[in-house]
Design an enzyme around this catalytic site. Structure first.
Site, PDB file in Angstrom:
ATOM      1  N   CYS A 147       0.851  -1.181   0.000  1.00 21.02           N
ATOM      2  CA  CYS A 147       0.000   0.000   0.000  1.00 21.02           C
ATOM      3  C   CYS A 147       0.900   1.249   0.000  1.00 21.02           C
ATOM      4  O   CYS A 147       1.732   1.394  -0.888  1.00 21.02           O
ATOM      5  CB  CYS A 147      -0.939  -0.078   1.205  1.00 21.02           C
ATOM      6  SG  CYS A 147      -2.078   1.275   1.488  1.00 21.02           S
TER       7      CYS A 147
ATOM      8  N   ASP B 266      -8.164  -3.256  -8.446  1.00 24.69           N
ATOM      9  CA  ASP B 266      -7.730  -2.161  -7.572  1.00 24.69           C
ATOM     10  C   ASP B 266      -8.029  -0.822  -8.232  1.00 24.69           C
ATOM     11  O   ASP B 266      -7.303  -0.379  -9.118  1.00 24.69           O
ATOM     12  CB  ASP B 266      -6.237  -2.296  -7.279  1.00 24.69           C
ATOM     13  CG  ASP B 266      -5.737  -1.331  -6.223  1.00 24.69           C
ATOM     14  OD1 ASP B 266      -6.447  -0.349  -5.941  1.00 24.69           O
ATOM     15  OD2 ASP B 266      -4.632  -1.559  -5.684  1.00 24.69           O
TER      16      ASP B 266
ATOM     17  N   HIS C 263      -7.238  -3.983  -3.996  1.00 26.43           N
ATOM     18  CA  HIS C 263      -6.198  -3.369  -3.166  1.00 26.43           C
ATOM     19  C   HIS C 263      -6.146  -4.090  -1.819  1.00 26.43           C
ATOM     20  O   HIS C 263      -7.170  -4.417  -1.234  1.00 26.43           O
ATOM     21  CB  HIS C 263      -6.512  -1.887  -2.953  1.00 26.43           C
ATOM     22  CG  HIS C 263      -5.377  -1.105  -2.388  1.00 26.43           C
ATOM     23  ND1 HIS C 263      -4.313  -0.682  -3.156  1.00 26.43           N
ATOM     24  CD2 HIS C 263      -5.124  -0.682  -1.128  1.00 26.43           C
ATOM     25  CE1 HIS C 263      -3.457  -0.027  -2.396  1.00 26.43           C
ATOM     26  NE2 HIS C 263      -3.920  -0.006  -1.161  1.00 26.43           N
TER      27      HIS C 263
END
Length: 246
Positions: free
Chosen positions: A128, A184, A216
């Site tokens: 991330c 994502d 994600h």
């Protein structure tokens, strides 16, 4: 591969009168091991990041996860509620690329001073926010193998402002593996294409993995977006990547 028993501890790294907290995991068995830096999501050094750090140590590495928000929010750790995401993003927006790289180098230098750590090349893995930072960290001369998981904004910005992080691709000196989910929404396919194009352009040893149906955060089994199939394959790729350090 037999998993090794490990020990863990929280340490403080001192630089410029700032204490950077870090989570350290290492094999119990005496030996000589490569070092790996683990870079957090926007949620701090939470359970997931500690578990990843421990999993890497179980494979035979000395792994360290520096707290990337230490200058802004010492001791910050949270979960995955909408309000947690909002808080974590606000902290991420306050970081500076130069300070992040300085703190990562500080963690590497700490590992270099441990007698059980090999000195000739380190690994890096980030998720991330940390996936974006890992792409930055790949430009450090000590980093020889980088795993960047779903790092948003690599092609559009850099922490603290300035040219997008992707413009520094030429500075990468090792191998980089990048992992993305096709579902994502924070990382459109054209951005993944741009990253792949830049890595090809500068002949950086790399692989770009795109997992169909993965969103994600697909590697994190504490999140609703966890995708066991994608996570399992990605972990095998990480093991192969970090095997280059042995």
């Amino acid at each position: 591969m037999t998993e090794q028993a490990t020990t863990t501890t929280t340490i403080n790294l001192l630089q410029d009168n700032i204490q950077v907290s870090a989570y350290l995991a290492e094999p119990k068995e005496p030996g000589s091991y490569p070092g790996v830096v683990v870079l957090q999501e926007i949620f701090g050094i939470n359970t997931h990041i500690r578990e990843v750090t421990e999993r890497i140590a179980q494979l035979g590495y000395v792994a360290i996860a520096p707290a990337l928000f230490q200058r802004i929010a010492p001791g910050f750790e949270t979960g995955y509620r909408p309000e947690d995401i909002e808080t974590g993003r606000s902290y991420a927006m306050q970081t500076q690329a130069s300070e992040l790289l300085s703190d990562i180098q500080l963690a590497i230098d700490y590992l270099k001073n441990l007698p059980q750590v090999k000195k000739d090349g380190f690994g890096c893995i980030g998720f991330c926010f940390g996936g974006h930072v890992a792409y930055l960290a790949a430009t450090l001369p000590d980093i020889k193998a980088t795993a960047s998981f779903y790092g948003a904004g690599i092609t559009t910005r850099t922490p603290g402002g300035g040219a997008p992080t992707v413009t520094r691709t030429e500075e990468i000196t090792g191998t980089l593996y990048a992992f993305f989910g096709t579902e994502d929404a924070s990382i459109p396919a054209e951005q993944v294409d741009e990253i792949a194009t830049e890595l090809e352009k500068y002949k950086i040893p790399h692989r770009v993995f795109r997992y169909d149906g993965a969103d994600h955060g697909f590697f994190c089994d504490h999140r609703a977006s966890y995708n066991p199939k994608a996570a399992a394959d990605a972990w095998e790729q990480v093991k192969q990547l970090f095997g280059q350090l042995n």
